[in-house]
Design a protein around this motif. Structure first.
Motif, PDB file in Angstrom:
ATOM      1  N   UNK A  10       4.146  -1.602   7.145  1.00 22.94           N
ATOM      2  CA  UNK A  10       5.219  -2.605   7.101  1.00 22.94           C
ATOM      3  C   UNK A  10       6.546  -1.909   7.394  1.00 22.94           C
ATOM      4  N   UNK A  11       7.109  -2.197   8.563  1.00 23.20           N
ATOM      5  CA  UNK A  11       8.348  -1.529   8.976  1.00 23.20           C
ATOM      6  C   UNK A  11       9.499  -1.824   8.020  1.00 23.20           C
ATOM      7  N   UNK A  12       9.549  -3.043   7.464  1.00 23.08           N
ATOM      8  CA  UNK A  12      10.636  -3.402   6.557  1.00 23.08           C
ATOM      9  C   UNK A  12      10.582  -2.574   5.283  1.00 23.08           C
ATOM     10  N   UNK A  13       9.383  -2.354   4.758  1.00 23.12           N
ATOM     11  CA  UNK A  13       9.237  -1.527   3.552  1.00 23.12           C
ATOM     12  C   UNK A  13       9.638  -0.093   3.841  1.00 23.12           C
ATOM     13  N   UNK A  15      11.721   0.934   6.045  1.00 24.57           N
ATOM     14  CA  UNK A  15      13.180   0.965   6.198  1.00 24.57           C
ATOM     15  C   UNK A  15      13.862   0.951   4.835  1.00 24.57           C
ATOM     16  N   UNK A  16      13.388   0.116   3.930  1.00 24.07           N
ATOM     17  CA  UNK A  16      13.963   0.043   2.586  1.00 24.07           C
ATOM     18  C   UNK A  16      13.795   1.368   1.847  1.00 24.07           C
ATOM     19  N   UNK A  17      12.599   1.939   1.924  1.00 21.03           N
ATOM     20  CA  UNK A  17      12.351   3.212   1.254  1.00 21.03           C
ATOM     21  C   UNK A  17      13.231   4.316   1.841  1.00 21.03           C
ATOM     22  N   UNK A  18      13.312   4.359   3.164  1.00 28.35           N
ATOM     23  CA  UNK A  18      14.097   5.406   3.815  1.00 28.35           C
ATOM     24  C   UNK A  18      15.569   5.328   3.401  1.00 28.35           C
ATOM     25  N   UNK A  19      16.145   4.139   3.434  1.00 30.16           N
ATOM     26  CA  UNK A  19      17.563   3.975   3.080  1.00 30.16           C
ATOM     27  C   UNK A  19      17.813   4.390   1.639  1.00 30.16           C
ATOM     28  N   UNK A  20      16.971   3.908   0.716  1.00 26.00           N
ATOM     29  CA  UNK A  20      17.191   4.181  -0.700  1.00 26.00           C
ATOM     30  C   UNK A  20      16.914   5.637  -1.075  1.00 26.00           C
ATOM     31  N   UNK A  21      15.887   6.215  -0.506  1.00 25.11           N
ATOM     32  CA  UNK A  21      15.579   7.605  -0.829  1.00 25.11           C
ATOM     33  C   UNK A  21      16.622   8.559  -0.243  1.00 25.11           C
ATOM     34  N   UNK A  22      17.021   8.331   0.999  1.00 23.87           N
ATOM     35  CA  UNK A  22      18.026   9.211   1.604  1.00 23.87           C
ATOM     36  C   UNK A  22      19.369   9.088   0.886  1.00 23.87           C
ATOM     37  N   UNK A  23      19.677   7.883   0.401  1.00 22.02           N
ATOM     38  CA  UNK A  23      20.935   7.695  -0.335  1.00 22.02           C
ATOM     39  C   UNK A  23      20.954   8.513  -1.625  1.00 22.02           C
ATOM     40  N   UNK A  24      19.775   8.867  -2.113  1.00 17.24           N
ATOM     41  CA  UNK A  24      19.680   9.641  -3.349  1.00 17.24           C
ATOM     42  C   UNK A  24      19.315  11.096  -3.100  1.00 17.24           C
ATOM     43  N   UNK A  32       3.285   5.002  10.043  1.00 16.42           N
ATOM     44  CA  UNK A  32       2.805   3.619   9.961  1.00 16.42           C
ATOM     45  C   UNK A  32       1.294   3.506  10.043  1.00 16.42           C
ATOM     46  N   UNK A  33       0.592   4.636  10.081  1.00 14.39           N
ATOM     47  CA  UNK A  33      -0.867   4.612  10.025  1.00 14.39           C
ATOM     48  C   UNK A  33      -1.360   5.934   9.442  1.00 14.39           C
ATOM     49  N   UNK A  34      -2.640   5.962   9.098  1.00 12.67           N
ATOM     50  CA  UNK A  34      -3.190   7.119   8.419  1.00 12.67           C
ATOM     51  C   UNK A  34      -3.224   8.374   9.262  1.00 12.67           C
ATOM     52  N   UNK A  35      -3.593   8.245  10.517  1.00 17.65           N
ATOM     53  CA  UNK A  35      -3.674   9.435  11.374  1.00 17.65           C
ATOM     54  C   UNK A  35      -2.298  10.071  11.568  1.00 17.65           C
ATOM     55  N   UNK A  36      -1.274   9.243  11.744  1.00 17.66           N
ATOM     56  CA  UNK A  36       0.084   9.787  11.877  1.00 17.66           C
ATOM     57  C   UNK A  36       0.496  10.513  10.602  1.00 17.66           C
ATOM     58  N   UNK A  37       0.122   9.953   9.456  1.00 17.59           N
ATOM     59  CA  UNK A  37       0.453  10.592   8.182  1.00 17.59           C
ATOM     60  C   UNK A  37      -0.196  11.963   8.074  1.00 17.59           C
ATOM     61  N   UNK A  38      -1.468  12.053   8.463  1.00 12.96           N
ATOM     62  CA  UNK A  38      -2.163  13.334   8.367  1.00 12.96           C
ATOM     63  C   UNK A  38      -1.598  14.356   9.349  1.00 12.96           C
ATOM     64  N   UNK A  39      -1.118  13.885  10.497  1.00  8.42           N
ATOM     65  CA  UNK A  39      -0.451  14.802  11.435  1.00  8.42           C
ATOM     66  C   UNK A  39       0.816  15.381  10.821  1.00  8.42           C
TER      67      UNK A  39
END
Length: 233
Positions: A10-13, A15-24, A32-39
């Motif tokens: 979910x791109x919106x989620x 985006x929300x996580x990125x904004x809030x985490x970087x702000x802190x 956005x998928x499992x294979x990309x995460x493992x890479x």
């Protein structure tokens, strides 16, 4: 700076996580998928993974299993699945926490803080192997012979850790392939030959007669630094 990998389709989620985490003050990367995460994990181990279960390629449970096969990175499952069985399965497979969507960003941030504090104090989980003048710090992914640093790639470290955490035990080829490369890689034994040859060149005092990473021909490999030298295979 704490490095967080957020995995969600979910791109919106994201985006929300990125904004809030970087702000802190967090360093954030998304997938956005499992294979990309493992890479991402193969290139740089996160301090925390936020993992959705409903991914478009590999299921989140498969990603979690793969993560646990080669590392202790803290994982918080963030999922819309509400069935108790889903939560139990994720926790049994090694997830550190489970947050149900929709979630409060403040609550999620609090859970990230708890998880990272816990990880910082888990000294009992440090794993260092010493064989004569060779040191393999599996927890920190550092190797050295005497004062000389040895560089292993992320894939080589996954092989080393999978074997070293089972000292003396036979790890079959298919099991090692699954742990390092994931489901669907049960027949690519040439991958193991190539990477084990590279590991031995870097680590063994005599790569032609290895005594740390030992081959059981046609079957698998053992981490057995006390063994008699064997022919390379």
């Amino acid at each position: 700076m704490t490095f967080v990998l957020a995995v969600d389709d979910d791109a919106a989620i994201l985006r929300t996580l990125t904004i809030n985490l970087r702000a802190r003050g967090y360093d954030v990367e998304t997938a956005r998928d499992g294979r990309s995460a493992l890479l991402v994990v193969g290139e740089r181990m996160p301090d925390v993974v936020l993992l959705d279960l409903g991914l478009p390629d590999l299921d989140g449970i498969q990603v979690l299993t793969r993560l646990r096969s080669f590392g202790k990175v803290p994982v918080i499952v963030v999922s819309a699945r509400t069935e108790p069985d889903d939560k139990v399965e994720a926790l049994d497979l090694g997830a550190d926490d489970f947050v149900t969507k929709p979630f409060s960003i403040d609550e999620l941030l609090a859970r990230i803080r708890v998880i990272t504090r816990r990880a910082e104090t888990r000294d009992d989980q440090s794993f260092v192997v010493r064989v004569e003048d060779l040191t393999l710090d599996v927890t920190e992914a550092r190797a050295a012979r005497g004062a000389e640093e040895i560089h292993l790639t992320p894939t080589e470290w996954r092989i080393v850790e999978t074997l070293a955490r089972r000292p003396g035990r036979l790890v079959r080829q298919s099991e090692l392939l699954h742990a390092v490369w994931g489901p669907g890689y049960s027949r690519q034994t040439n991958y193991l030959r190539v990477h084990l040859a590279s590991i031995r060149r870097k680590i063994e005092t005599d790569p032609g007669a290895p005594r740390i990473f030992v081959t059981e021909p046609g079957i698998g490999y053992r981490f057995a630094p006390w063994s008699e030298p064997s022919s390379q295979g």
